[in-house]
Design an enzyme around this catalytic site. Structure first.
Site, mmCIF file in Angstrom:
data_model
loop_
_atom_site.group_PDB
_atom_site.id
_atom_site.type_symbol
_atom_site.label_atom_id
_atom_site.label_comp_id
_atom_site.label_asym_id
_atom_site.label_seq_id
_atom_site.Cartn_x
_atom_site.Cartn_y
_atom_site.Cartn_z
ATOM 1 C CG HIS A 91 -1.889 1.207 1.578
ATOM 2 N ND1 HIS A 91 -2.996 1.438 0.992
ATOM 3 C CD2 HIS A 91 -1.344 2.406 2.067
ATOM 4 C CE1 HIS A 91 -3.339 2.547 1.416
ATOM 5 N NE2 HIS A 91 -2.404 3.396 2.025
ATOM 6 C CD GLU A 92 1.879 3.588 3.720
ATOM 7 O OE1 GLU A 92 2.388 4.694 3.185
ATOM 8 O OE2 GLU A 92 0.993 3.412 4.293
ATOM 9 C CG HIS B 12 0.508 6.331 -0.846
ATOM 10 N ND1 HIS B 12 -0.766 6.560 -1.139
ATOM 11 C CD2 HIS B 12 0.218 5.554 0.550
ATOM 12 C CE1 HIS B 12 -1.723 6.568 -0.140
ATOM 13 N NE2 HIS B 12 -1.154 5.707 0.720
ATOM 14 C CD GLU C 298 -4.493 6.716 2.556
ATOM 15 O OE1 GLU C 298 -4.108 5.355 2.280
ATOM 16 O OE2 GLU C 298 -3.732 7.192 2.821
#
Length: 261
Positions: free
Chosen positions: A125-126, A129, A189
């Site tokens: 997920h990070e 980004h 997100e």
């Protein structure tokens, strides 16, 4: 009048060249180069390593490094050589990734991400980004909103980053006090959830564990202060529902399963 006209034309030209699309096809305005963003991320990461306690626990570092390496192996080549992974000794339930190939994981997260698949969900997920240029997008939005046409000189490199330090740190998710992550928007997100899920699944981790992770996160909130990782994120129910739908659409990658436990 001529100067104003030149500035307007230049601003329009920057706007045209800065238009981009995110991995999910969403339109973005990106005013800064990959090289600029990578430099910002690397500088900020070095400062964090000076300001915060870095874990020296061999087993914890090996575990986090194994999961991160397994995920980054499936990340498209970027404008840097390797991803640097640092474990910070802190109770924060958090992790982050910065442009320039920097990944930070707080030991507090390991109490909520209870296995390698759940940790891979967060790391994926990070990293998403970064792949989706969310820091660039946020920095660009901040500069356009706060400085108007002054962004022109900054974007073409005629002034340094120092005078924009606050906006820069906020865009990178670091805030004034390092390690206090300022939230991305809900759209960003959700996008990171989708891209990150695909990354961890490609790496051979179990995508179904992503649902278990966010249930753990919801439980960790406990009606009090939620984990930092949850700030302004989609609601737990919405996130879990969206992830379940994405899991159904994932192909069978047939990748061998990592063994980082």
């Amino acid at each position: 009048m001529r100067n104003w006209l030149k500035l307007t034309v230049l601003t329009a030209a920057i706007g045209i060249t800065a238009c981009s699309s995110s991995p999910t096809g969403r339109n973005q305005i990106l005013l800064f180069s990959d090289q600029d963003m990578n430099s910002l991320g690397a500088q900020s990461f070095e400062q964090m390593k000076k300001d915060q306690k870095v874990s020296t626990d061999t087993k914890t570092n090996a575990y986090v490094q194994c999961v991160a390496n397994s995920v980054t192996r499936y990340v498209p080549k970027q404008g840097f050589t390797d991803w640097e992974v640092v474990v910070f000794d802190s109770k924060q339930v958090n992790a982050f990734a910065l442009p320039g190939g920097k990944i930070g994981v707080y030991t507090g997260l390991l109490k909520v991400a209870k296995n390698q698949d759940q940790l891979a969900t967060v790391i994926g997920h990070e990293i998403a980004h970064v792949l989706a240029d969310h820091s660039n997008e946020r920095l660009s939005q901040t500069q356009l909103a706060n400085t108007g046409l002054q962004i022109t000189s900054f974007a073409i490199g005629s002034s340094g980053y120092a005078q924009y330090q606050s906006a820069t740190m906020a865009a990178l998710g670091l805030g004034v006090q390092y390690g206090v992550l300022l939230p991305y928007g809900r759209t960003q997100e959700s996008e990171a959830d989708i891209v990150g899920l695909e990354l961890m699944a490609k790496a051979g981790f179990n995508p179904n564990e992503s649902i278990s992770l966010w249930r753990n996160m919801a439980a960790a909130s406990g009606g009090g202060q939620p984990p930092e990782l949850l700030s302004t994120h989609p609601s737990h129910d919405t996130r879990i529902k969206d992830l379940a739908n994405e899991i159904k659409r994932l192909p069978n990658y047939g990748t061998s399963r990592p063994n980082c436990s």
